[in-house]
Design a protein around this motif. Structure first.
Motif, PDB file in Angstrom:
ATOM      1  N   GLU A  33      39.471  48.286  44.155  1.00  0.00           N
ATOM      2  CA  GLU A  33      40.280  48.955  43.140  1.00  0.00           C
ATOM      3  C   GLU A  33      41.436  48.032  42.792  1.00  0.00           C
ATOM      4  O   GLU A  33      42.083  47.493  43.674  1.00  0.00           O
ATOM      5  N   THR A  34      41.671  47.862  41.501  1.00  0.00           N
ATOM      6  CA  THR A  34      42.758  47.004  41.034  1.00  0.00           C
ATOM      7  C   THR A  34      43.850  47.867  40.424  1.00  0.00           C
ATOM      8  O   THR A  34      43.567  48.789  39.654  1.00  0.00           O
ATOM      9  N   PHE A  35      45.097  47.580  40.776  1.00  0.00           N
ATOM     10  CA  PHE A  35      46.250  48.334  40.304  1.00  0.00           C
ATOM     11  C   PHE A  35      47.277  47.376  39.713  1.00  0.00           C
ATOM     12  O   PHE A  35      47.389  46.234  40.139  1.00  0.00           O
ATOM     13  N   THR A  36      48.050  47.858  38.752  1.00  0.00           N
ATOM     14  CA  THR A  36      49.200  47.135  38.212  1.00  0.00           C
ATOM     15  C   THR A  36      50.363  48.114  38.222  1.00  0.00           C
ATOM     16  O   THR A  36      50.359  49.091  37.464  1.00  0.00           O
ATOM     17  N   VAL A  62      44.322  44.029  51.333  1.00  0.00           N
ATOM     18  CA  VAL A  62      44.772  43.616  50.006  1.00  0.00           C
ATOM     19  C   VAL A  62      44.032  42.314  49.749  1.00  0.00           C
ATOM     20  O   VAL A  62      44.281  41.311  50.409  1.00  0.00           O
ATOM     21  N   GLU A  63      43.108  42.357  48.841  1.00  0.00           N
ATOM     22  CA  GLU A  63      42.261  41.184  48.610  1.00  0.00           C
ATOM     23  C   GLU A  63      42.998  40.113  47.803  1.00  0.00           C
ATOM     24  O   GLU A  63      42.966  38.939  48.159  1.00  0.00           O
ATOM     25  N   THR A  64      43.627  40.508  46.717  1.00  0.00           N
ATOM     26  CA  THR A  64      44.399  39.577  45.901  1.00  0.00           C
ATOM     27  C   THR A  64      45.640  40.291  45.389  1.00  0.00           C
ATOM     28  O   THR A  64      45.664  41.517  45.270  1.00  0.00           O
ATOM     29  N   TRP A  65      46.671  39.502  45.101  1.00  0.00           N
ATOM     30  CA  TRP A  65      47.851  40.070  44.449  1.00  0.00           C
ATOM     31  C   TRP A  65      48.587  38.960  43.725  1.00  0.00           C
ATOM     32  O   TRP A  65      48.442  37.790  44.046  1.00  0.00           O
ATOM     33  N   ARG A  66      49.333  39.367  42.693  1.00  0.00           N
ATOM     34  CA  ARG A  66      50.158  38.412  41.964  1.00  0.00           C
ATOM     35  C   ARG A  66      51.281  39.171  41.274  1.00  0.00           C
ATOM     36  O   ARG A  66      51.136  40.339  40.939  1.00  0.00           O
ATOM     37  N   GLU A  67      52.384  38.478  41.080  1.00  0.00           N
ATOM     38  CA  GLU A  67      53.512  39.058  40.366  1.00  0.00           C
ATOM     39  C   GLU A  67      53.388  38.672  38.899  1.00  0.00           C
ATOM     40  O   GLU A  67      53.250  37.499  38.559  1.00  0.00           O
ATOM     41  N   LEU A  68      53.426  39.665  38.028  1.00  0.00           N
ATOM     42  CA  LEU A  68      53.326  39.429  36.594  1.00  0.00           C
ATOM     43  C   LEU A  68      54.697  39.087  36.021  1.00  0.00           C
ATOM     44  O   LEU A  68      55.723  39.377  36.648  1.00  0.00           O
ATOM     45  N   PRO A  69      54.755  38.480  34.847  1.00  0.00           N
ATOM     46  CA  PRO A  69      56.034  38.077  34.268  1.00  0.00           C
ATOM     47  C   PRO A  69      57.067  39.202  34.162  1.00  0.00           C
ATOM     48  O   PRO A  69      58.252  38.972  34.324  1.00  0.00           O
ATOM     49  N   GLY A  70      56.667  40.416  33.915  1.00  0.00           N
ATOM     50  CA  GLY A  70      57.599  41.534  33.802  1.00  0.00           C
ATOM     51  C   GLY A  70      58.095  42.066  35.137  1.00  0.00           C
ATOM     52  O   GLY A  70      58.913  42.974  35.187  1.00  0.00           O
ATOM     53  N   GLY A  71      57.590  41.529  36.232  1.00  0.00           N
ATOM     54  CA  GLY A  71      58.001  41.980  37.554  1.00  0.00           C
ATOM     55  C   GLY A  71      57.018  42.928  38.216  1.00  0.00           C
ATOM     56  O   GLY A  71      57.145  43.241  39.395  1.00  0.00           O
ATOM     57  N   ILE A  73      53.463  44.160  39.895  1.00  0.00           N
ATOM     58  CA  ILE A  73      52.540  43.533  40.832  1.00  0.00           C
ATOM     59  C   ILE A  73      51.130  43.993  40.476  1.00  0.00           C
ATOM     60  O   ILE A  73      50.867  45.178  40.345  1.00  0.00           O
ATOM     61  N   GLU A  74      50.224  43.045  40.305  1.00  0.00           N
ATOM     62  CA  GLU A  74      48.817  43.349  40.101  1.00  0.00           C
ATOM     63  C   GLU A  74      48.105  43.007  41.401  1.00  0.00           C
ATOM     64  O   GLU A  74      48.237  41.893  41.907  1.00  0.00           O
ATOM     65  N   PHE A  75      47.392  43.972  41.970  1.00  0.00           N
ATOM     66  CA  PHE A  75      46.738  43.724  43.252  1.00  0.00           C
ATOM     67  C   PHE A  75      45.409  44.456  43.318  1.00  0.00           C
ATOM     68  O   PHE A  75      45.202  45.456  42.649  1.00  0.00           O
ATOM     69  N   THR A  76      44.528  43.903  44.130  1.00  0.00           N
ATOM     70  CA  THR A  76      43.205  44.486  44.342  1.00  0.00           C
ATOM     71  C   THR A  76      43.064  44.848  45.813  1.00  0.00           C
ATOM     72  O   THR A  76      43.266  44.016  46.692  1.00  0.00           O
ATOM     73  N   MET A  77      42.730  46.106  46.052  1.00  0.00           N
ATOM     74  CA  MET A  77      42.476  46.603  47.411  1.00  0.00           C
ATOM     75  C   MET A  77      40.967  46.662  47.602  1.00  0.00           C
ATOM     76  O   MET A  77      40.240  47.015  46.677  1.00  0.00           O
ATOM     77  N   ARG A  78      40.523  46.328  48.806  1.00  0.00           N
ATOM     78  CA  ARG A  78      39.093  46.431  49.093  1.00  0.00           C
ATOM     79  C   ARG A  78      38.899  47.217  50.378  1.00  0.00           C
ATOM     80  O   ARG A  78      39.760  47.241  51.252  1.00  0.00           O
ATOM     81  N   ARG A  79      37.730  47.854  50.461  1.00  0.00           N
ATOM     82  CA  ARG A  79      37.368  48.612  51.659  1.00  0.00           C
ATOM     83  C   ARG A  79      35.851  48.772  51.684  1.00  0.00           C
ATOM     84  O   ARG A  79      35.179  48.619  50.666  1.00  0.00           O
ATOM     85  N   LEU A  80      35.343  49.092  52.856  1.00  0.00           N
ATOM     86  CA  LEU A  80      33.935  49.446  52.968  1.00  0.00           C
ATOM     87  C   LEU A  80      33.773  50.882  52.487  1.00  0.00           C
ATOM     88  O   LEU A  80      34.704  51.680  52.572  1.00  0.00           O
TER      89      LEU A  80
END
Length: 84
Positions: A33-36, A62-71, A73-80
Protein backbone atom coordinates in the motif's frame (compact mmCIF):
# COMPACT_ATOMS: atom_id res chain seq x y z
CA UNK A 1 17.74 -5.94 -9.37
CA UNK A 2 18.40 -2.57 -7.78
CA UNK A 3 16.38 0.31 -9.17
CA UNK A 4 17.59 3.86 -9.38
CA UNK A 5 15.51 6.37 -7.39
CA UNK A 6 14.30 7.81 -10.68
CA UNK A 7 13.04 4.37 -11.80
CA UNK A 8 11.11 3.97 -8.57
CA UNK A 9 9.59 7.46 -8.87
CA UNK A 10 8.50 6.80 -12.45
CA UNK A 11 6.95 3.44 -11.52
CA UNK A 12 5.04 4.99 -8.62
CA UNK A 13 3.84 7.84 -10.87
CA UNK A 14 2.54 5.32 -13.43
CA UNK A 15 0.60 3.53 -10.68
CA UNK A 16 -1.00 6.81 -9.58
CA UNK A 17 -2.01 7.63 -13.16
CA UNK A 18 -3.48 4.16 -13.55
CA UNK A 19 -6.01 4.76 -10.80
CA UNK A 20 -3.90 5.27 -7.71
CA UNK A 21 -4.17 1.67 -6.61
CA UNK A 22 -1.03 -0.32 -5.81
CA UNK A 23 -0.29 -3.65 -7.44
CA UNK A 24 -1.63 -6.20 -4.97
CA UNK A 25 -0.83 -9.26 -7.04
CA UNK A 26 2.94 -9.10 -7.17
CA UNK A 27 4.90 -12.29 -7.80
CA UNK A 28 6.79 -12.17 -4.49
CA UNK A 29 3.58 -12.65 -2.46
CA UNK A 30 3.64 -9.33 -0.56
CA UNK A 31 0.74 -6.91 -0.43
CA UNK A 32 1.73 -3.27 -0.80
CA UNK A 33 0.00 0.00 0.00
CA UNK A 34 1.36 3.40 -0.97
CA UNK A 35 0.49 6.54 1.00
CA UNK A 36 1.26 10.26 0.62
CA UNK A 37 0.76 12.11 3.91
CA UNK A 38 2.20 14.95 5.98
CA UNK A 39 5.12 13.80 8.16
CA UNK A 40 3.17 13.42 11.44
CA UNK A 41 0.27 11.63 9.75
CA UNK A 42 2.70 9.36 7.88
CA UNK A 43 4.37 8.36 11.13
CA UNK A 44 0.97 7.66 12.75
CA UNK A 45 -0.17 5.64 9.71
CA UNK A 46 2.99 3.51 9.76
CA UNK A 47 2.59 2.89 13.51
CA UNK A 48 -1.05 1.87 13.00
CA UNK A 49 0.00 -0.44 10.15
CA UNK A 50 2.57 -2.17 12.38
CA UNK A 51 0.02 -2.44 15.20
CA UNK A 52 -2.47 -4.12 12.86
CA UNK A 53 0.11 -6.23 11.00
CA UNK A 54 2.99 -7.00 13.42
CA UNK A 55 6.43 -7.46 11.86
CA UNK A 56 6.86 -10.89 13.40
CA UNK A 57 3.67 -12.36 11.93
CA UNK A 58 3.33 -10.54 8.64
CA UNK A 59 6.94 -9.59 7.86
CA UNK A 60 5.67 -6.00 7.63
CA UNK A 61 8.07 -3.25 6.59
CA UNK A 62 8.31 0.22 5.17
CA UNK A 63 9.51 -0.80 1.76
CA UNK A 64 10.27 2.64 0.31
CA UNK A 65 9.86 6.24 1.39
CA UNK A 66 10.78 9.69 0.18
CA UNK A 67 10.15 13.28 1.15
CA UNK A 68 8.30 15.26 -1.50
CA UNK A 69 9.07 18.92 -2.25
CA UNK A 70 6.04 20.14 -0.26
CA UNK A 71 7.19 18.28 2.85
CA UNK A 72 4.79 15.33 2.52
CA UNK A 73 6.13 11.81 2.84
CA UNK A 74 5.35 9.21 0.18
CA UNK A 75 5.89 5.68 1.45
CA UNK A 76 5.02 2.11 0.60
CA UNK A 77 4.19 -0.44 3.29
CA UNK A 78 4.42 -4.14 2.56
CA UNK A 79 3.16 -7.22 4.37
CA UNK A 80 2.32 -10.84 3.76
CA UNK A 81 -1.38 -11.53 3.16
CA UNK A 82 -1.79 -13.64 6.30
CA UNK A 83 0.12 -14.78 9.36
CA UNK A 84 0.61 -18.48 9.99
Amino acid sequence: MADRPRDLAERMARRRKAGGKPDHAIADGYLRETFTLPRAAARARAEAFFARYPKAGYMSAVETWRELPGGDIEFTMRRLPSAD
